[in-house]
Enzyme design. Structure first.
Site, PDB file in Angstrom:
ATOM      1  N   ASP B  17      38.225  25.557  12.688  1.00 56.91           N
ATOM      2  CA  ASP B  17      38.448  24.280  11.906  1.00 56.91           C
ATOM      3  C   ASP B  17      39.126  23.560  11.423  1.00 56.91           C
ATOM      4  O   ASP B  17      39.216  22.364  11.126  1.00 56.91           O
ATOM      5  CB  ASP B  17      37.708  24.954  10.462  1.00 56.91           C
ATOM      6  CG  ASP B  17      37.025  24.543   9.414  1.00 56.91           C
ATOM      7  OD1 ASP B  17      36.656  23.259  10.046  1.00 56.91           O
ATOM      8  OD2 ASP B  17      36.348  24.874   8.365  1.00 56.91           O
ATOM      9  N   HIS B 207      34.541  30.623   2.314  1.00 55.29           N
ATOM     10  CA  HIS B 207      35.193  30.096   3.446  1.00 55.29           C
ATOM     11  C   HIS B 207      34.900  28.707   2.338  1.00 55.29           C
ATOM     12  O   HIS B 207      34.136  27.729   1.821  1.00 55.29           O
ATOM     13  CB  HIS B 207      34.474  29.521   4.254  1.00 55.29           C
ATOM     14  CG  HIS B 207      34.975  28.441   5.663  1.00 55.29           C
ATOM     15  ND1 HIS B 207      35.533  28.446   6.436  1.00 55.29           N
ATOM     16  CD2 HIS B 207      35.029  26.993   5.266  1.00 55.29           C
ATOM     17  CE1 HIS B 207      36.123  27.031   7.207  1.00 55.29           C
ATOM     18  NE2 HIS B 207      35.413  27.007   5.981  1.00 55.29           N
ATOM     19  N   CYS B 240      39.185  15.377   7.901  1.00 51.14           N
ATOM     20  CA  CYS B 240      39.726  13.555   9.035  1.00 51.14           C
ATOM     21  C   CYS B 240      40.713  13.242   7.939  1.00 51.14           C
ATOM     22  O   CYS B 240      40.449  12.977   6.456  1.00 51.14           O
ATOM     23  CB  CYS B 240      38.328  12.818   9.404  1.00 51.14           C
ATOM     24  SG  CYS B 240      38.999  11.754  10.062  1.00 51.14           S
ATOM     25  N   ASN B 249      40.786  22.276   4.985  1.00 46.78           N
ATOM     26  CA  ASN B 249      40.240  24.173   4.695  1.00 46.78           C
ATOM     27  C   ASN B 249      41.220  24.783   3.477  1.00 46.78           C
ATOM     28  O   ASN B 249      42.445  23.644   3.445  1.00 46.78           O
ATOM     29  CB  ASN B 249      40.619  24.919   5.256  1.00 46.78           C
ATOM     30  CG  ASN B 249      40.007  24.683   6.498  1.00 46.78           C
ATOM     31  OD1 ASN B 249      39.147  25.186   6.489  1.00 46.78           O
ATOM     32  ND2 ASN B 249      40.243  24.060   7.450  1.00 46.78           N
TER      33      ASN B 249
END
Lengths: 301, 301
Positions: B17, B207, B240, B249
């Site tokens: 990720d 998550h 991004c 994250n």
């Protein structure tokens, strides 16, 4: 599951804690920023500090700023002070609410005001008398309530002792402050649990920095523990952009977003707070750490 | 006060990720980063994804990377997949654990994998069969569990339906994912309360992304609600850097800091996580959003 309060009062500290380590900006820019913050609907604002202009040049215009506050009715303005003389200056400038900072840690207290924590605590009754003689509200803010940048962890008993002295002296409000942005939810609820039984009906606020990414989590923990007064600054202004490790207050808009989605009302409009953060960013000329300023609101249902 | 767990398992998702929207980096740089993350003591790592190399060029070296994982014994590696074919590729490459992503929101599901949420859900039994035939563990990760970037809020019933289908199909683990970083503590505990009664002993992970500054607070809320499996990436890698509003994250080191100071053990060493975040920052060549990477640990008592 803890019962959450339905309303939290946010005190905007952008103009004081947010700006204090920035290069000084013109009074006109402060007033533009103040107007943008006022447009959020916030009811309380820490406008400035009456402290040494040589130590905090960004707030050297405290009296001039105070003279403009009557243009923003409906907001309760306060000023931070660090001595009886500062209290007198703030009151002479027309403030109706002052905050006296007492650092729980000796090394921070000495670095900040040149006195031990006990010496600062001993001044509380004099400052309360000065304030109450003029019908001015006085809050004691306990700085370095969890950690000192020099001494490390603060013994909770030091906080308890200041709380006891402050309530004994008849202060109108109390706040516990995570001055260097080190605390975390569990430590927040632990300290609140230690303080709560001592303060009766005296309102208790909390002040967090996001230096280690836990500021918003700590604020939510405080709210979950029954605290309904939180400080924040638009954009998360505060902290020195040139000092590694420094970081700002929790961002008003990040806090309002989380509280709104937790079913907790504030007087602050989220879009207006993001707009005010943009004004703050422009005023200081560098990027601010706010998340909502970059990401914007989510799509609401 | 909710009873907190004493231990939380962190799964490092930096290599998948974290890297997936970055410009591709060489396999050797990934292995250096993997070694730095392995040195933190983390026990589980999402190593890569077996998805379309043209859609995710940064992970096009999935099979080559998988061939190196035997050099890191003691870590359970997993790979993300989005189809039965992906499951077969991951297993052929030697993975012993796969994660099948099902997006709860239709628009995100179609954008992500070209199928509706129901169509992706219907594939769960086939994927479980493929995995279990090879003694491979399979987790279903429910993406956009709270909000979709296109559809807005996700009806919790959609999550519940996927959970029911997944447990019925015999998946080994479940996770709920805040794909776009919009959720907040109250919504986290609400969704967990809806899901928990349905899953029996199936481990449930969570998550989070820190896009709106609430990722760490949400993680703590999940832990307070009994979740003991959390994803994180060193440095908060992910999202991004060129897209306004995107963000990574939750940072492993920020999470470990908060958990440690809440009395919750993880297998991750904080200093090693900060060191790994530095390696990650060097590997991608731009600043990462981690707070601890900038501020460092507090002075411990």
């Amino acid at each position: 599951m803890t019962e959450l309060p339905t309303h939290v009062d946010i005190r905007d500290v952008t103009l004081r804690d947010g700006l204090q380590i920035e290069d000084p900006i013109p009074l006109s820019a402060k007033l533009d920023l103040l107007a943008a913050i006022a447009a959020t609907g916030v009811r309380e604002m820490e406008a400035t500090a009456f402290v040494s202009p040589s130590k905090v040049p960004a707030l050297a215009d405290a009296a001039e700023l105070a003279a403009e506050l009557h243009n923003f009715p409906g907001i309760e303005f306060s000023a931070l002070i660090a001595s009886p003389n500062g209290a007198k200056r703030a009151i002479a400038a027309g403030l109706h609410s002052i905050e006296y900072v007492v650092s729980a840690a000796d090394s921070h207290s000495r670095a900040n005001v040149g006195r031990s924590s006990a010496e600062s605590t001993a001044l509380i009754p004099e400052i309360v008398a000065i304030a109450h003689d003029s019908d001015v509200t006085v809050e004691v803010i306990i700085a370095t309530a969890w950690d000192c940048p020099f001494d490390g962890p603060t013994d909770p008993q030091r906080v308890v002792d200041i709380v006891t002295a402050a309530t004994g002296a008849g202060v109108d409000r109390l706040a516990i402050a995570d001055t260097i942005g080190t605390t975390t939810p569990r430590r927040v609820t632990d300290l609140i649990a230690a303080v709560r039984p001592l303060i009766g009906d005296t309102p208790l606020g909390a002040h967090f920095h996001n230096t280690r990414g836990a500021g918003v989590a700590s604020a939510y923990a405080a709210v979950s523990a029954g605290v309904t007064r939180l400080d924040a600054s638009v954009g998360g202004l505060g902290g020195c952009p040139f000092a590694p490790g420094a970081s700002g207050n929790i961002a008003t808009e990040d806090l309002v977003y989380l509280l709104r989605d937790s079913g907790i009302h504030t007087d602050v409009d989220l879009d207006a707070a993001i707009a005010a953060a943009r004004v703050a960013q422009h005023a200081v000329g560098h990027e601010l750490p706010s998340s909502l300023l970059r990401a914007g609101d989510r799509i609401l249902g």
